[in-house]
Design an enzyme around this catalytic site. Structure first.
Site: not given
Ligand code: GTP
Ligand code: SPV
Ligand code: MN
Length: 615
Positions: A211, A213, A264, A266, A270, A394
């Site tokens: 899975y 990373g 991660s 956070s 998005n 997921s």
């Molecule tokens: P990794 O891939 O694990 O590193 O995550 P990431 O930092 O790219 O996070 P991602 O953008 O996937 O967002 C994680 C969660 O936070 C998702 O369920 C989003 O819907 C939520 N989220 C992102 N931006 C916002 C925001 O501005 N406000 C709120 N309330 N939730 C947010």
């Molecule tokens: C994270 O967990 O910060 C990711 C997903 O970007 S993974 O590639 O599984 O580490």
């Molecule tokens: Mn990440």
């Protein structure tokens, strides 16, 4: 082993060091056959995976996979950075001697791919031609076809990347062996899994997962852990869990680039994918460069910090992705994109996929729907009925070219000049919407004290952050003190320094609601930051940085934003901040060798808060 040589010959693998590496591990793992992969093999491999039932069709040109239910996320406890030098031991890198880990992993992998194909995946984690390309080249050996398909989406894959290396021996050697997922004791005291980066030998040995990373070695293990070590050892660059975006102001014709770390899950993906809010859309356009990793260096010619995204795709969190929160992602994973979904819910009759937050409520007609474990929703017991359909971690995997707001110059090997470095965690109080920091040591200090709230289920006390320095806690490869010093050195070498800022989209009211709507509206504080850097606004100086005044933020179209909420997210709660400074001191004390500049920055901020309290 004449058979292996014949395969390597036919595939045009000319690098003798790569050939030796393949031969050695093919024999050791007992793989039945070897296959060399190029990106152009994707369609055939997809067809084979569908035929074998490893992938299920999810509409035209899209695919669905389930991972083993005990194998759904990175395992931080089982992840180790090993070297031959004990001074590389840090607080977070889970350091072990290479002399202990190499034999242990070698033993576990012995014969463990018997009967399987060993895929040879040559790749580069950089736009070709990048000055950092030598650090970006690697070969992953894996015994799992779906891992190959993910690698093709997430990295630039092809034999040409290893054939003409200046130093034929300088490539990252990655070996991934899945193991018997039913019998690895995942999460028990007898856990057999090990995910090891032997950083000073540039070797990655991952055993016991297929899975994310844990298995796609280009992304996290090479792109972050190995690269952060190489960046330090070479003295040349930083490799960070950072997003990277561009903002074009169509009125002035200027483009700005912002990168930054958020732990991660956070919000990096998005933020990198945001569209301008409707009311500002005519003037500003956001471009996507990267959502998870950036490598940063200084170009001595113009003295600016440059950044690249070493990846070729996005591995995004599915939860809450929908037309309102992230229309860009919705388009990037539409039919025809080759997207692979993992561990979302799947309808075997309609080939449709669903996850929590895709629509407000799950599909009304449960016919044909199975949850991420493959259980029919219609046969759920009373006790299971409220369980999520999709796993919370997921994900979707899609290539950068599918992202509608991809920057036109995202493959430029020179990278883009960085105007701002931002840090952001999930904090329900105290952290304002944005606070800008103009001093380098204070900016680095702010990154080092980044944290996210301990969730109710995780370890930690309420109100105490789980610190995640620069969002690199799970990816640190050497000691934190040396890491801080390396940051000061690299960014300090820039004549034209980026501005720093801390952002927080997650402040909540007493009733639990988010005070700031987030998502697309997050462009507004970033625009303010660019104006501040340009000297077009001044903001309000506080002991923890410069915050915008209400008038300075462009809030057109935000009619639902409550005046009292805006007040709250632009103010500094000195009392809460003074508490936090105590926690920060404890946190920083964990790290031997923290540079004096960082301690001075800490004391300056603390003294400022004391003076403010006294007013
Ligand atoms: P990794 O891939 O694990 O590193 O995550 P990431 O930092 O790219 O996070 P991602 O953008 O996937 O967002 C994680 C969660 O936070 C998702 O369920 C989003 O819907 C939520 N989220 C992102 N931006 C916002 C925001 O501005 N406000 C709120 N309330 N939730 C947010
Ligand atoms: C994270 O967990 O910060 C990711 C997903 O970007 S993974 O590639 O599984 O580490
Ligand atoms: Mn990440």
């Amino acid at each position: 082993m004449a058979a292996i040589d014949a395969v390597l010959d036919a595939a045009g693998v000319k690098n003798s060091r790569v050939r030796d590496f393949v031969r050695q591990w093919a024999e050791h793992t007992g793989a039945a056959r070897v296959e060399v992969v190029n990106a152009s093999d994707d369609a055939r491999l997809i067809a084979e995976a569908v035929e074998a039932g490893e992938l299920l069709p999810a509409g035209e040109g899209r695919y669905y996979s389930r991972s083993h239910p005990k194998d759904t996320a990175r395992s931080e406890e089982r992840t180790v950075v090993a070297t031959n030098n004990e001074s590389d031991k840090g607080v977070y890198n889970n350091w072990k001697p290479a002399s202990e880990m190499r034999p242990m992993l070698t033993e576990r992998m012995k014969g463990a791919s018997a009967g399987k194909t060993m895929y040879v995946v040559p790749y580069v984690m950089a736009p070709p031609g990048s000055p950092l390309q030598p650090y970006a080249t690697g070969v992953e050996l894996t015994d799992t076809r779906t891992v190959v398909l993910h690698m093709i989406r997430m990295a630039r894959v092809g034999v040409e990347h290893v054939n003409e290396l200046a130093d034929p021996d300088y490539f990252v050697r990655g070996v991934h062996v899945t193991g018997d997922l039913d019998n690895l004791g995942q999460g028990t005291p007898d856990d057999q899994r090990y995910f090891v980066t032997i950083a000073d030998e540039r070797t990655i040995l991952h055993y016991g997962s297929s899975y994310g990373g844990n298995a796609l070695l280009g992304k996290i293990a090479h792109g972050l852990r190995q690269a952060t070590y190489d960046g330090w050892a070479s003295g040349k660059f930083l490799a960070e869990q950072f997003l990277l975006l561009g903002i074009t102001d169509k009125q002035t014709g200027r483009t700005y680039h912002v990168c930054g770390g958020m732990p991660s899950a956070s919000g990096k993906t998005n933020l990198a994918m945001i569209l301008s809010p409707d009311a500002l859309g005519d003037r500003y356009q956001v471009h996507f460069y990267g959502d998870d990793i950036a490598w940063l260096w200084v170009d001595p010619e113009d003295g600016r910090v440059y950044a690249i995204n070493p990846e070729f795709g996005a591995f995004g969190v599915a939860k809450d992705t929908n037309e309102a929160t992230n229309p860009t992602a919705v388009e990037a994973i539409a039919e025809g994109t080759g997207t692979i979904f993992t561990n979302v819910a799947y309808n075997e009759q309609t080939q449709d996929v669903w996850w929590e937050g895709r629509t407000k409520t799950p599909p009304a007609d449960a016919t044909g729907w199975r949850d991420w474990k493959g259980e029919l929703i219609s046969e759920r017991s009373e006790a299971e009925k409220d369980a999520p359909w999709a796993h919370p971690n997921s994900r979707f995997t899609t290539t950068l070219a599918n992202i509608p707001n991809i920057a036109p110059d995202y493959t430029n090997p020179k990278g883009v000049p960085v105007d701002a470095i931002i840090f952001g965690g999930r904090t329900r109080d105290r952290e304002p919407l944005i606070r800008a920091i103009t001093d380098l040591a204070e900016g680095v200090y702010d990154g080092l004290t980044l944290g996210a709230e301990a969730t109710f289920a995780a370890e930690g006390t309420e109100g105490v952050l789980r610190y995640d320095p620069m969002s690199m806690r799970p990816f640190m490869a050497y000691s934190e003190g040396a890491y801080a010093a390396h940051w000061l050195k690299i960014i300090g070498a820039a004549k034209d320094q980026p501005i720093f800022a801390h952002v927080n989209w997650f402040q909540r009211g007493e009733d639990g609601r988010f005070l700031w709507p987030g998502y697309r509206d997050n462009l507004r504080p970033l625009l303010w930051l660019m104006q501040l850097r340009n000297g077009e606004v001044t903001g309000r100086q506080t002991p923890v940085g410069i915050v915008p005044t209400k008038e300075e933020l462009q809030l057109e179209g935000m009619d639902d934003l409550r005046a009292d909420d805006l007040e709250t997210i632009l103010s500094i709660d000195t009392h809460r901040w003074r508490q936090e400074m105590g926690h920060r001191e404890e946190h920083l004390k964990l790290f031997p060798g923290m540079p004096e500049e960082i301690w001075e920055a800490h004391r300056r901020v603390a003294a400022g808060l004391e003076a403010e309290q006294g007013k």
